[in-house]
Design an enzyme around this catalytic site. Sequence first.
Site, PDB file in Angstrom:
ATOM      1  CG  ASN A   1      -1.976  -1.074   1.167  1.00  0.00           C
ATOM      2  OD1 ASN A   1      -2.621  -1.226   0.139  1.00  0.00           O
ATOM      3  ND2 ASN A   1      -2.163  -1.807   2.265  1.00  0.00           N
TER       4      ASN A   1
ATOM      5  CB  CYS B   1      -4.269  -5.974  -4.834  1.00  0.00           C
ATOM      6  SG  CYS B   1      -4.616  -4.470  -5.759  1.00  0.00           S
TER       7      CYS B   1
ATOM      8  CG  HIS C   1     -12.663  -6.227   2.041  1.00  0.00           C
ATOM      9  ND1 HIS C   1     -12.258  -5.116   1.345  1.00  0.00           N
ATOM     10  CD2 HIS C   1     -11.891  -7.247   1.606  1.00  0.00           C
ATOM     11  CE1 HIS C   1     -11.282  -5.453   0.508  1.00  0.00           C
ATOM     12  NE2 HIS C   1     -11.039  -6.745   0.648  1.00  0.00           N
TER      13      HIS C   1
ATOM     14  CD  GLU D   1      -7.688   0.172  -1.849  1.00  0.00           C
ATOM     15  OE1 GLU D   1      -6.573  -0.328  -1.588  1.00  0.00           O
ATOM     16  OE2 GLU D   1      -8.117   0.325  -3.003  1.00  0.00           O
TER      17      GLU D   1
ATOM     18  CB  CYS E   1     -11.222  -1.520  -3.417  1.00  0.00           C
ATOM     19  SG  CYS E   1     -10.478  -2.836  -2.425  1.00  0.00           S
TER      20      CYS E   1
ATOM     21  N   GLY F   1     -12.560  -5.337  -2.552  1.00  0.00           N
ATOM     22  CA  GLY F   1     -13.657  -4.693  -1.827  1.00  0.00           C
ATOM     23  C   GLY F   1     -14.990  -4.899  -2.540  1.00  0.00           C
TER      24      GLY F   1
END
Length: 288
Positions: free
Chosen positions: A64, A73, A167, A216, A225, A228
Amino acid sequence: MKFTKMHGLGNQYIFVNQFEEKLLEEELRELAIEVSDIFTGIGSDGLILIGPSETADLQMRVFNKDGSEAKNCGNGLRCVAKYAYDNALVSSKEMTIETLGGIVQATVTVNDTTNTVELVTVDMGVPRLKAEEIPLLNSSKSPAIQEKIQVDEGEWSMTAVSMGNPHAVIYVDDINEAPLTTVGPVIEKHARFPEGVNVEFVEQISKTEMHFRVWERGSGVTQACGTGACAAVVSSVLNGFSEKGEEVLVHLAGGDLYITWDKDDRVWMKGPCETICEGVYYKKSERK
Ligand SMILES: N[C@@H](CCC[C@H](N)C(=O)O)C(=O)O
């Protein structure tokens, strides 16, 4: 250092091909912070390394913007698949990619006239729902569906899902009113998430359509995302807002993704990605 900048729906990363470029383990965190800086670096949501794997065709490592390493990711995976196809790191349109969260399978869809990758479909695997797999502490139930969480900004109901990375999905009536930059960072670092969490706000439009915004972990507000969006669709099925086996159109700030939580429990993500530019980056330590 040779790099390629790519994005999936505006979620932008600097990609380094570790088949060619050798980086030291101890420099990776700082390098992610450096390259992500919009003023003195290249500007990105983080750094992604593409390298050899002993168990899959390729390995992806994700850092990140704040230098923390993530286990998965979604937008990065689509970009890695495109990069691997475009640069002949793989010989097939189908490939396996190892992440710290497990091995996934990606398939590129190529426009035969222009020979460009238009879409990438990724089998994101089976979501992990047990509170200890997120990890989430002091959960009143597992899976944590509409679990209450208290912050200074009030009490929120969240559904926790791991797609290899954690998440917390929160439903709102109007996506434009989502408290992205106030509640997002507070839940990200809440003590009940010992490894932090990505925070997603969702306005459910119908069983097959939703609006989505994300704060994030380690990068703040991003345009999209992928993991996400997968977590949000899993959450909607768990909450009875969507159905297993039905594709959901997810509208993110940077564009649309198509996500299905299949009846066999696997989550599928389909969407675009692009190469922005390539170049040579001078590390701060090497600058004159
Ligand atoms: N943007 C990504 C997720 C990147 C990692 C995340 N911030 C984390 O720390 O887990 C995606 O497209 O999934």
